[in-house]
Design an enzyme around this catalytic site. Structure first.
Site, PDB file in Angstrom:
ATOM      1  N   LYS A  23      28.614 -24.587 -17.608  1.00  0.00           N
ATOM      2  CA  LYS A  23      29.073 -25.264 -18.809  1.00  0.00           C
ATOM      3  C   LYS A  23      29.826 -26.419 -18.551  1.00  0.00           C
ATOM      4  O   LYS A  23      30.936 -26.421 -18.075  1.00  0.00           O
ATOM      5  CB  LYS A  23      29.596 -24.428 -19.871  1.00  0.00           C
ATOM      6  CG  LYS A  23      29.135 -23.276 -20.127  1.00  0.00           C
ATOM      7  CD  LYS A  23      29.732 -22.601 -21.377  1.00  0.00           C
ATOM      8  CE  LYS A  23      29.121 -21.287 -21.942  1.00  0.00           C
ATOM      9  NZ  LYS A  23      30.045 -20.630 -22.593  1.00  0.00           N
ATOM     10  N   GLY A  66      37.081 -18.726 -10.866  1.00  0.00           N
ATOM     11  CA  GLY A  66      36.833 -17.269 -10.422  1.00  0.00           C
ATOM     12  C   GLY A  66      35.588 -17.289  -9.548  1.00  0.00           C
ATOM     13  O   GLY A  66      35.398 -16.653  -8.474  1.00  0.00           O
TER      14      GLY A  66
END
Ligand code: ADP
Ligand code: MG
Length: 403
Positions: free
Chosen positions: A207, A360
């Site tokens: 995003k 992550g």
């Protein structure tokens, strides 16, 4: 200990640990896998990263009460998200016993804490079993503070959240920075404020809205920003290029349009993909085709950057004095779409400049490719590393004692 970057908070190395009880906020928000004997830790990178702090606390004669969140329990205890498997993994790594508390706070926990001797360890239950954690409830913070004489924060990955165990409690106990938290802030701050040039920033992932603050900041300060991942499709739409069935965030399109305008006016070079790898759907067995261009036909999704883009990005990375990479270049979890992320990971690993990776999924990609130890700093913080890069203050760090 590296002395790169600025850090102005009190260190655990200077804390009065002898004979004390320390409440230690760690980031043990690790992936679990379901096995025959119940859940176990699938990736212990974050646990290993904080071992030096825990070892220092034990060696200096303090008892450590460890607290972390794990996953997203829905406002109450959830046995599937117990810290017990994490405590077991920690015990294996340290080769010492790690007690497991029955709850986060309360009289039973206080009784167990009372019994702790110097150098002993107790893991509290998942802090998010208490709804007051996310609400930064002063009562929960007070109950946590009752468990210790001082507070050590080594949870860099949670430092951007003002929760009871990351921020509230730090106002009630003298708060010290753990070794990992300090190193994270130093390495990332050095990249942000004092990079060896040219500074190349590689951004990908799902995003634009997640990363817009970082893009805007680096348009002012970086020499190049390279865009990959699903994020690029908002930019392509802003340029009125067809994106087929690709993942596009509608609110990302207008943001991307403004980024493109800013990039025009800045000295920073913003690079977008020039070719793509397409699939019919997000599935490893889907039909795959290469696209030597960026206009995605109907019925297809862009799921990776193409080889020409990867080669161009690798060249910029190789010439950089500093590289910061956050976010995979494609849906790298699926074999047909991992090549772009792998090429960028290999370029970062081989780069002669100073290399820092945060996020992550990008960190997971590096670990999967066996390249984790080939970068200069692999951040344990996704959101926290982005907020620091953006120039935001991290509440978990702010609340600690000044040096
Ligand atoms: P990070 O955790 O490194 O910050 P993000 O969470 O922002 O990264 O994004 C990672 C996710 O984005 C991955 O699950 C990856 O599959 C997905 N992704 C990247 N590119 C695409 C794409 N073109 N289409 C669909 N998903 C994508
Ligand atoms: Mg992610």
């Amino acid at each position: 200990m590296s002395e790169r970057g600025a850090f102005d908070k009190a260190s655990v190395r200077d804390a009065p640990l002898d004979g004390a009880r320390a409440l230690v906020r760690v980031d043990f928000n690790v992936p679990l896998t379901e096995g025959e004997g119940g859940p176990s830790v699938a990736d212990d990178t974050r646990i290993r990263a904080t071992l030096p702090t825990i070892e220092l606390i034990r060696e200096r004669g303090a008892a450590a009460v460890l607290v972390s969140h794990l996953g997203r329990p829905k406002g109450g205890p959830d046995p599937a998200l117990s810290m017990a498997p994490v405590a077991a993994r920690l015990a294996e790594l340290l080769e010492v016993e790690v007690g497991m508390a029955p709850a986060v706070v309360g009289p039973e926990v206080e009784a167990e804490v009372e019994r702790l001797g110097s150098g002993e360890l107790l893991m509290l239950e998942n802090s998010r079993f208490e709804p007051g954690e996310i609400e930064n409830d002063p009562e929960l913070a007070a109950a946590l503070a009752r468990l210790a004489d001082l507070y050590v924060d080594d949870a860099f990955g949670a430092a951007h959240r003002a929760h009871a165990s990351t921020e509230g409690v730090a106002h009630l106990l003298p708060g010290y920075a753990g070794l990992l938290l300090e190193r994270e802030v130093r390495e990332l701050t050095a990249v942000r404020d004092d990079p060896v040039r040219p500074l190349c920033v590689v951004l990908g992932g799902a995003k634009v809205t997640d990363k817009i603050g970082v893009i805007n900041r680096f348009l002012e300060t970086a020499d190049s920003v390279l865009i990959g991942g699903a994020m690029c499709f908002g930019f392509l739409r802003a340029r009125e290029i067809e994106t087929g069935e690709s993942l596009v965030e509608e609110e990302g399109i207008a943001l991307s349009e403004r980024v493109l305008e800013r990039a025009e006016a800045s000295d920073c070079e913003l690079l977008l993909p020039i070719d793509l790898v397409l699939g019919r759907e997000l599935d490893p067995a889907t039909e795959v085709r290469a696209l030597d261009g960026i206009a995605v036909p109907d019925g297809w999704m862009g799921l990776d950057i193409g080889p020409r883009t990867a080669a161009e990005y690798a060249g910029v990375i190789a010439g950089a004095g500093t590289v910061f990479w956050n976010g995979p270049m494609g849906a790298f979890e699926l074999a047909p779409f991992e090549a772009g992320t792998r090429a960028v990971a290999e370029a970062v690993a081989a780069a002669p400049g100073f290399t820092v990776v945060g996020g992550g999924d990008s960190a997971a990609a590096l670990v999967e490719f066996g390249l984790a130890d080939r970068v200069d700093w692999l951040s344990t913080g996704g959101g926290a590393s982005l907020e620091l890069m953006e120039g935001k203050r991290l509440p978990g760090v702010e609340a600690l004692l000044d040096a």
